[in-house]
Design an enzyme around this catalytic site. Sequence first.
Site, PDB file in Angstrom:
ATOM      1  N   ASP A  20      15.738  87.285 100.166  1.00  0.00           N
ATOM      2  CA  ASP A  20      15.140  86.204  99.375  1.00  0.00           C
ATOM      3  C   ASP A  20      16.176  85.254  98.780  1.00  0.00           C
ATOM      4  O   ASP A  20      15.790  84.275  98.130  1.00  0.00           O
ATOM      5  CB  ASP A  20      14.255  86.775  98.253  1.00  0.00           C
ATOM      6  CG  ASP A  20      15.042  87.572  97.223  1.00  0.00           C
ATOM      7  OD1 ASP A  20      16.059  88.205  97.601  1.00  0.00           O
ATOM      8  OD2 ASP A  20      14.666  87.561  96.039  1.00  0.00           O
ATOM      9  N   LYS A  58      26.391  92.809  99.694  1.00  0.00           N
ATOM     10  CA  LYS A  58      26.248  91.614 100.516  1.00  0.00           C
ATOM     11  C   LYS A  58      26.910  90.461  99.786  1.00  0.00           C
ATOM     12  O   LYS A  58      26.874  90.459  98.564  1.00  0.00           O
ATOM     13  CB  LYS A  58      24.756  91.283 100.717  1.00  0.00           C
ATOM     14  CG  LYS A  58      23.948  92.357 101.402  1.00  0.00           C
ATOM     15  CD  LYS A  58      22.445  92.089 101.271  1.00  0.00           C
ATOM     16  CE  LYS A  58      21.911  92.437  99.900  1.00  0.00           C
ATOM     17  NZ  LYS A  58      20.495  92.233  99.688  1.00  0.00           N
ATOM     18  N   HIS A  79      21.394  85.450  88.418  1.00  0.00           N
ATOM     19  CA  HIS A  79      20.047  85.791  88.852  1.00  0.00           C
ATOM     20  C   HIS A  79      19.142  84.705  88.281  1.00  0.00           C
ATOM     21  O   HIS A  79      19.044  84.546  87.069  1.00  0.00           O
ATOM     22  CB  HIS A  79      19.655  87.177  88.355  1.00  0.00           C
ATOM     23  CG  HIS A  79      20.621  88.226  88.823  1.00  0.00           C
ATOM     24  ND1 HIS A  79      20.692  88.630  90.137  1.00  0.00           N
ATOM     25  CD2 HIS A  79      21.596  88.894  88.178  1.00  0.00           C
ATOM     26  CE1 HIS A  79      21.660  89.525  90.274  1.00  0.00           C
ATOM     27  NE2 HIS A  79      22.237  89.697  89.100  1.00  0.00           N
ATOM     28  N   ASP A 118      16.484  93.311 102.301  1.00  0.00           N
ATOM     29  CA  ASP A 118      16.813  93.353 100.880  1.00  0.00           C
ATOM     30  C   ASP A 118      15.631  94.013 100.150  1.00  0.00           C
ATOM     31  O   ASP A 118      14.525  94.088 100.714  1.00  0.00           O
ATOM     32  CB  ASP A 118      17.027  91.919 100.381  1.00  0.00           C
ATOM     33  CG  ASP A 118      17.291  91.865  98.882  1.00  0.00           C
ATOM     34  OD1 ASP A 118      18.074  92.690  98.388  1.00  0.00           O
ATOM     35  OD2 ASP A 118      16.700  90.996  98.199  1.00  0.00           O
ATOM     36  N   ASP A 146      14.760  94.088  96.017  1.00  0.00           N
ATOM     37  CA  ASP A 146      14.135  93.348  94.920  1.00  0.00           C
ATOM     38  C   ASP A 146      13.897  91.894  95.339  1.00  0.00           C
ATOM     39  O   ASP A 146      14.829  91.218  95.777  1.00  0.00           O
ATOM     40  CB  ASP A 146      15.060  93.412  93.689  1.00  0.00           C
ATOM     41  CG  ASP A 146      14.272  93.310  92.398  1.00  0.00           C
ATOM     42  OD1 ASP A 146      13.047  93.115  92.454  1.00  0.00           O
ATOM     43  OD2 ASP A 146      14.899  93.425  91.329  1.00  0.00           O
TER      44      ASP A 146
END
Lengths: 309, 309
Positions: free
Chosen positions: A251, A226, A196, A30, A32
């Site tokens: 993450d 994903k 987020h 991934d 970010d």
Amino acid sequence: MHKSQPTNLTELTKAEIAVWLNSFDTVLTDCDGVLWHEGVAIDGVPEAIALLKSLGKEVYFVTNNGIKTSGEIWQTATTIGYDIDESRILAPIKAIAEYLQARNFRKKVYIVGSEAISNGLAAVGIESFGPGPEILQGKLNDYLAQQVATQDTDDVGAVVVGFDEHFTFAKMLKASNYICSNSECLFMTTNLDTVHRYPAFRIPGTGALLAGLETCVERKALQFGKPNPEICRALIRSEKIVPQRTLMIGDVCEIDMLFGHKCGFQTLLVGSGPSSDYEFNVVLKNPNVNEEYIPDFVVPSLGHITKLI
Amino acid sequence: MHKSQPTNLTELTKAEIAVWLNSFDTVLTDCDGVLWHEGVAIDGVPEAIALLKSLGKEVYFVTNNGIKTSGEIWQTATTIGYDIDESRILAPIKAIAEYLQARNFRKKVYIVGSEAISNGLAAVGIESFGPGPEILQGKLNDYLAQQVATQDTDDVGAVVVGFDEHFTFAKMLKASNYICSNSECLFMTTNLDTVHRYPAFRIPGTGALLAGLETCVERKALQFGKPNPEICRALIRSEKIVPQRTLMIGDVCEIDMLFGHKCGFQTLLVGSGPSSDYEFNVVLKNPNVNEEYIPDFVVPSLGHITKLI
């Protein structure tokens, strides 16, 4: 076999690390929260990626970013010290453009999302419109008559939803009318991330905007991020990726780890993302957690790898 | 016993109609689509309601309208020929205000919805803010820093969601931060109607806006509209309404008929609403339809009643 508790890489001996390193040939990571945060490289991670490559690992970047084209992501990566080929970036906008191109798509696309989607489609010759502010001014009935009744719905063959800070009721209204006035109209989304989680904020994700629209149109969108394992099916079919010899690094448990599990990859959760407190202290400690969210390995940051090897 | 096919009132004899009329003492009727449409009385319906009252039926209006206070609904009704007491109107904004008042609510309410919610709350002395446009201007990070980080979340004790043509990402962001920064914060909605089906349009309903927010905050809102049977629990408890002697009239199967069934009322579907084509030709003809959507009786319009009696 599924492990109920992840192994912490920092607790392994050098010999155990060597065994682990020999267990995979390919790394999907991934971006970010793992490689960078807000455009700044996470400490030591460019060196860690370089090290993995020097050990012969094939590295791919796999992101759910729906506000940057893969060209823009590549540019960010390169500027801050990552050496990667643009073709090694798996990103939703590119996947959507390829999907439409493969179907010889000739109509227009209505975008509830960013300018980057429009640019990504233009790169393969597909016309689109929609990004930016769209506010309902005046009375709803007037807006319906002037803006919605006049929509040329036959001309629009797809609605694409991505992250959109300009999301409005007016956009929902237009999108639903495109989707519902024509059952052939494609309905696609960059990803399903619902939220987020930043320590101080909770930012609605594309999946939250999409949920409203899906509720209204009573149809589910095709998703190009994903944890949909389809996004790397071509690489697996062409044997560029051998699932049991592949490591997925991320993450976020419910996106990256779930994706890794669905694809049959090994999984490594890093603690450098904005939601890492939540991932480590809530998700991993929840006794009812979906076991596909549990990584095989954890490490505070991918930057640690260089010290461990 | 549940009937798989509704009885068409127009096919009954006068004697059968008399038996039917004697089977209920109380009438609950939806408003928009049954009594009026866009502020104009549906032909013959004021006379039908007057006739039912003259036959000794107790009449209540029960609406999911979240953009008008019950005072405003009463005014509309009265102006176009309905004779009803304001206390006989069951409406979400009043129900929300009473709910908060009963809990001695002293904080502020953040509204994603209309000015009417704010007025309804002010009528019981509750302070609120939020209705009207709220657009994210400039960059998301700046907006977060200036508008969201500065939110006084302790001060806000409830978020109320209603129909809002000014719905935006910015409102979702603020609402989620109020709801998630304080687990005591109430989360309420006027109704769950996902879509308003007009022959030419599909208008996202409160339930669609809410679905996005619920997805983001991972919490369900308390809802104060049909089909929630709670909204007439007090009337049933006080025996003003005896369920088996009550008729629910409406124009939407999954809201009005479902509500009637949940409350144990008889149900009558009218064909005068904007979505009536869909209700009669799609919902009632769907072999897999939820059987709680099927009315006991149908009639083209409540206006027919006067001819049948």
